[in-house]
Design a protein around this motif. Sequence first.
Motif, mmCIF file in Angstrom:
data_model
loop_
_atom_site.group_PDB
_atom_site.id
_atom_site.type_symbol
_atom_site.label_atom_id
_atom_site.label_comp_id
_atom_site.label_asym_id
_atom_site.label_seq_id
_atom_site.Cartn_x
_atom_site.Cartn_y
_atom_site.Cartn_z
ATOM 1 N N PHE A 264 9.215 -1.557 8.913
ATOM 2 C CA PHE A 264 9.651 -2.846 8.375
ATOM 3 C C PHE A 264 9.844 -2.873 6.848
ATOM 4 O O PHE A 264 10.888 -3.321 6.364
ATOM 5 N N PRO A 265 8.877 -2.368 6.075
ATOM 6 C CA PRO A 265 9.083 -2.407 4.617
ATOM 7 C C PRO A 265 10.306 -1.612 4.189
ATOM 8 O O PRO A 265 10.985 -1.980 3.225
ATOM 9 N N THR B 55 6.461 -8.386 -3.909
ATOM 10 C CA THR B 55 7.268 -7.227 -3.572
ATOM 11 C C THR B 55 7.708 -6.429 -4.798
ATOM 12 O O THR B 55 8.008 -5.251 -4.712
ATOM 13 N N VAL C 237 4.799 -9.322 1.049
ATOM 14 C CA VAL C 237 4.518 -8.063 0.347
ATOM 15 C C VAL C 237 5.573 -7.020 0.712
ATOM 16 O O VAL C 237 6.002 -6.241 -0.123
ATOM 17 N N ASP C 238 6.013 -7.040 1.979
ATOM 18 C CA ASP C 238 6.993 -6.057 2.439
ATOM 19 C C ASP C 238 8.397 -6.343 1.916
ATOM 20 O O ASP C 238 9.317 -5.568 2.182
ATOM 21 N N MET D 173 13.352 -3.644 4.953
ATOM 22 C CA MET D 173 13.501 -4.744 3.993
ATOM 23 C C MET D 173 14.114 -4.268 2.676
ATOM 24 O O MET D 173 14.760 -5.019 1.974
#
Lengths: 393, 276
Positions: free
Chosen positions: A98-99, A73, B174-175, A102
Amino acid sequence: MASIKLQDITKNFADKHVVKGVSIDVPDGEFLVLLGPSGCGKSTLLRMLAGLESISGGEIHINERRVDELPPTERDIAFVFQSYALYPHMTVRRNIAFPLIMRQHRWWFHIPLLGGMAKRRIERSPAVSQLVERTARTLALTDWLDKFPRTLSGGQRQRVALGRAMVREPQVFLMDEPLSNLDAKLRTTMRAEISKLHQRVGGTFVYVTHDQVEAMTMGTRIALLKDGVVQQFGSPREIYEAPANLYVARFIGTPPMNLLQATVNADGSALALGAEATMPLPAHLRGLAAPGAAVVLGLRPNALTVARGGQGLAGRIALVEHVGAESLVAVALTDARTLHDEEGAANADLMVTVPGYTDLANGDPVAVGFDATQAVLFDAATGRNLAAAPRTH
Amino acid sequence: MHAAMSRQALRMLAVLVLLGAAAFPIYWMLVTSLTPTEALFADRPQLLPSLGQLPVYASVFAIKPVASWLFNSACVAIGTTVLSIALAVFPAYALSRFRFGGKGAIGFGLFATQMLPEAMLVVPLYAIFAQMQLLNTLSGLILANTAFTVPVITWILKGAIDGVPIEVEEAARVDGCSRIGIVLGVVVPLIAPTLAAAAVISFFHGWNEYVFAQTLITEERLHTASVGLAGFIGELSTPLDAVMAVGVMYTLPAVIFYLIVQRHVVSGMTAGSVKG
């Protein structure tokens, strides 16, 4: 702006060496394709770049910053998986958002209900919802935003996966065979979509595939791997026109490059291809091999012509395949010898592409002519391209 | 066409027989609870409940603290369920995803706990609980039950987590998901059907458990329904209608709980059979 620098990357699984000292420099904005047969280490290389797999040796730099110790990340990358890897329990909207959710994650989001409310709040905030909807519009997913991934077709799922990657606006997009689960027609469409995406969003793309058509059409740079070693790194055109070695020559092109066994004659001016067949060495190949040396002559099928009678290598038609825009003609040579292929089958047919339809039929005696300016010469012993130009890493 | 219909009829018949076998004891319990004591020993058994006997359901509350038994049982069952699942999710994830020394031994150890009968552990557990002052507490009973359900549930959940595609977790990494975020936000929702099955197992274990409830709890106000029900059986007389009335009330919450989660359990059993 992100350049990628791989320095002498190695990867061992127990005592198996999967990637053996790969070094690649990718300037910003390039579309790098990692190409190779299955098991060549290309996916492992991509996963190491993403941080999903640790490296056994070497260094990875993204944008001049060493990242090989950082978690995925923190590398500012997005990863698109072969299996799409969507979150099945979330709507398309939530999958794409979603990303972004987060990014604002707090520890208390783990508390049931409370966390759910907080996430919904972020999802509905103007900044996030506008970005998600804009992305969905770009990918023609607007009507599907509130559906679950299981109700979507393969192509739509892949677009959701792309959307999830896009909203993060990462410096580097990593894609692991994203089109291999789609049918042939959809693959062609999605191929163009991804190329357009690259032009539109910029950034550096690294794309893994075993499909040379995808590599040639999408890539601005191709790294062809075999057994964990880069065979050639260059533009699609370089790789097509000047393959670094016999492996690359055989891998790229459908049908691949024709390879003929030859010997340089005593004064170095011509190649002996058989008992009588000879070919004068074109200017660009002169002096590459010593007189008397055993070499391999490489000729693309489209550099050859086939005719009933006339000058050229004698042979008989073995097979004619009409593809539509062109025809593939296989010629069994009577004098010259082709190099045995990877599997060891000796004296394969010479492949010639002919525009349109041809009236040649099986068994017809023919003469194969060639455009010598397109010829490539390889060392018969090492398999390397004798011209100095091709770069290998 | 004809063959298909008769096959269908046979299948229906088989289902009815099985249904009857499962439902009859419950029906008989209901009938017995609503039959006057003297009629119970008649030569010809009464097949239909006498609704005039309904007040027995109210009267048992007057003779015995049935409400508090049921409440205690509910506390133990719900406590066991929540604690078991909370304690089992993380080890199940670790057993499924991580590679570490002694993984096989730990897995086997979890299995091995199932080889010991409860009765064998009552005495040592009693000694330990006495030392820790957990005797006569519902939380102690919850702990004892949880110790038995966690290994089973861990194994069941591990199996379910094995089935979650690793790519989905990698995508979450990854997110920007942390490991705990992945377990709670991605893995747990995806294994929800199995969690429901695990909840059924631990709930029923806590609800039905008798041996520990009998030994670790001596105070009457903390008795669970299983122990309380057994207390009806007297030396001289056993009021069968009252026993059965409490039995019906003891069975009912468990049935309701199962009906609530069974939809998820069934979808859990069929999950993975269809490529999604």
